[in-house]
Design a protein around this motif. Sequence first.
Motif, PDB file in Angstrom:
ATOM      1  N   LYS A 353       0.805  -1.220   0.000  1.00  0.00           N
ATOM      2  CA  LYS A 353       0.000   0.000   0.000  1.00  0.00           C
ATOM      3  C   LYS A 353       0.847   1.284   0.000  1.00  0.00           C
ATOM      4  N   GLU A 354       2.122   1.141  -0.396  1.00  0.00           N
ATOM      5  CA  GLU A 354       2.981   2.312  -0.594  1.00  0.00           C
ATOM      6  C   GLU A 354       3.356   2.481  -2.058  1.00  0.00           C
ATOM      7  N   ASN A 355       3.764   1.372  -2.702  1.00  0.00           N
ATOM      8  CA  ASN A 355       4.042   1.426  -4.134  1.00  0.00           C
ATOM      9  C   ASN A 355       3.347   0.292  -4.884  1.00  0.00           C
ATOM     10  N   GLY A 356       2.430  -0.361  -4.197  1.00  0.00           N
ATOM     11  CA  GLY A 356       1.712  -1.485  -4.779  1.00  0.00           C
ATOM     12  C   GLY A 356       0.932  -2.229  -3.712  1.00  0.00           C
ATOM     13  N   TYR A 357       0.695  -3.517  -3.966  1.00  0.00           N
ATOM     14  CA  TYR A 357      -0.153  -4.286  -3.054  1.00  0.00           C
ATOM     15  C   TYR A 357       0.354  -5.725  -3.002  1.00  0.00           C
ATOM     16  N   LEU A 358       0.536  -6.247  -1.768  1.00  0.00           N
ATOM     17  CA  LEU A 358       0.925  -7.638  -1.562  1.00  0.00           C
ATOM     18  C   LEU A 358      -0.299  -8.459  -1.206  1.00  0.00           C
ATOM     19  N   ALA A 359      -0.646  -9.384  -2.104  1.00  0.00           N
ATOM     20  CA  ALA A 359      -1.831 -10.216  -1.909  1.00  0.00           C
ATOM     21  C   ALA A 359      -1.483 -11.473  -1.122  1.00  0.00           C
ATOM     22  N   ASP A 360      -2.492 -12.050  -0.491  1.00  0.00           N
ATOM     23  CA  ASP A 360      -2.303 -13.310   0.226  1.00  0.00           C
ATOM     24  C   ASP A 360      -1.905 -14.405  -0.752  1.00  0.00           C
ATOM     25  N   PHE A 361      -0.958 -15.231  -0.354  1.00  0.00           N
ATOM     26  CA  PHE A 361      -0.392 -16.246  -1.240  1.00  0.00           C
ATOM     27  C   PHE A 361      -1.474 -17.186  -1.791  1.00  0.00           C
ATOM     28  N   LYS A 362      -1.458 -17.362  -3.103  1.00  0.00           N
ATOM     29  CA  LYS A 362      -2.364 -18.255  -3.823  1.00  0.00           C
ATOM     30  C   LYS A 362      -3.841 -17.903  -3.620  1.00  0.00           C
ATOM     31  N   SER A 363      -4.136 -16.641  -3.349  1.00  0.00           N
ATOM     32  CA  SER A 363      -5.521 -16.210  -3.197  1.00  0.00           C
ATOM     33  C   SER A 363      -5.911 -15.309  -4.360  1.00  0.00           C
ATOM     34  N   SER A 364      -6.748 -15.832  -5.250  1.00  0.00           N
ATOM     35  CA  SER A 364      -7.238 -15.030  -6.368  1.00  0.00           C
ATOM     36  C   SER A 364      -8.119 -13.892  -5.874  1.00  0.00           C
TER      37      SER A 364
END
Length: 412
Positions: A353-364
């Motif tokens: 949420k600073e330069n992008g977004y880290l999604a939960d692993f293997k969660s579409s």
Amino acid sequence: MVLHLSTFHREGGAAVAASRLNRALQNNGIASQMLVHDSDITEDNVTPLAHSKWQKKLALGRFIGERLAFLPFEKDSSVRFAYSPAVVGNDISGHPLVRKADILHLHWINFGFLSLESLKKLLALGKPVVWTLHDMWTFTGGCHYSRGCNNYLTHCCNCPYLSRPGQYDVSFEHFEIKARIYEHANLSLVSPSHWLQQLVQNAALTNQLSALSIPNCIDTDIFRPKDKTGIRNRMNLPRDKKLILFAGANTLDIRKGFLYFREAMQLLQDESYEILIFGKSGSNAFDDLGTRVHYLGKISEVEYMVDAYNTADLIVVPSLEDNLPNTIMEAMACGTPAVGFETGGIGEMIDHKENGYLADFKSSVSLAEGIQWVLKNNEDKDLSLNAREKVLHNYSEKVVADRYTQLYTKLL
């Protein structure tokens, strides 16, 4: 003089990273050259081992021989290029550039360029050797990514890539050979990501070797923000849509997570979004994505690649295993925010949420939420500015070249 050794010149992420480092060192006053297996591109200070048509045929023959050597052992065709036995390769220990070099710098060396035997001969020269790891092969019995197998932490055997895994299978044999080669080597291992460095320090083959982390670099004068509207006009892309980019050397590689990208786009189903894709692909890859796709094919021209990154509103990199993806670095250098799973080195590149977004692993579902969040929260371009700044401070040519120069100086 530093001599970089790489199977490929510019084909694939590892070769691109090696070529960029070679140029970065030259631009920062270091005598640096590169020796590659074969190349159809002419570049100063890059020498292909194969010059004549006959030598090029031999290079192809070594690649085929390496693949045939693994064929009787492979579990199925899906692992064909994911495991390298390194039984076929060139003896380059007497090559003039190798003899002249003060430092030998290894990169990705498989597919018939160097065998384990030729690696042994190189290390026996006694020269300081730096090895930048672009995957896990250096400390496994032969796989490039372990896909969750942790046998390399103790001793490779019962390899899931093999048709007949066992306690003393071919991965066990190759693990033993590497252990003997490394035992007295003047070898320093460099990991582009802290994630890979941690694996190196925990792996049975390499936990006694010198190891540190230095990221790959990028030319931020080439990969830079440009006029989005002008590019879309030139490329006949819609100006009134949000363009979501998926880029990779091979969109059908399971490790690249295209399945999760497809599922995320099916969940979004938003008419204001369209998809932009470049890289290798199969004919049915874009079926059922739920929205219009603009496929740019495989891009080799750098300026066109820069335009592709600039025209996108974000890039999605749902890799399941990855070191320090060039695609994220390239996109962020162009001011394009990234969305990806928090795995491998991706979590070191994307600041949530600073330069992008880290999604939960293997969660579409989480991946789709990340795409929506970036598109909603980048109207003022703060994410884009932060992405560019992250690259300038961490991955620019001078920053990385200086760190390697310090390492070379220490070794000499």
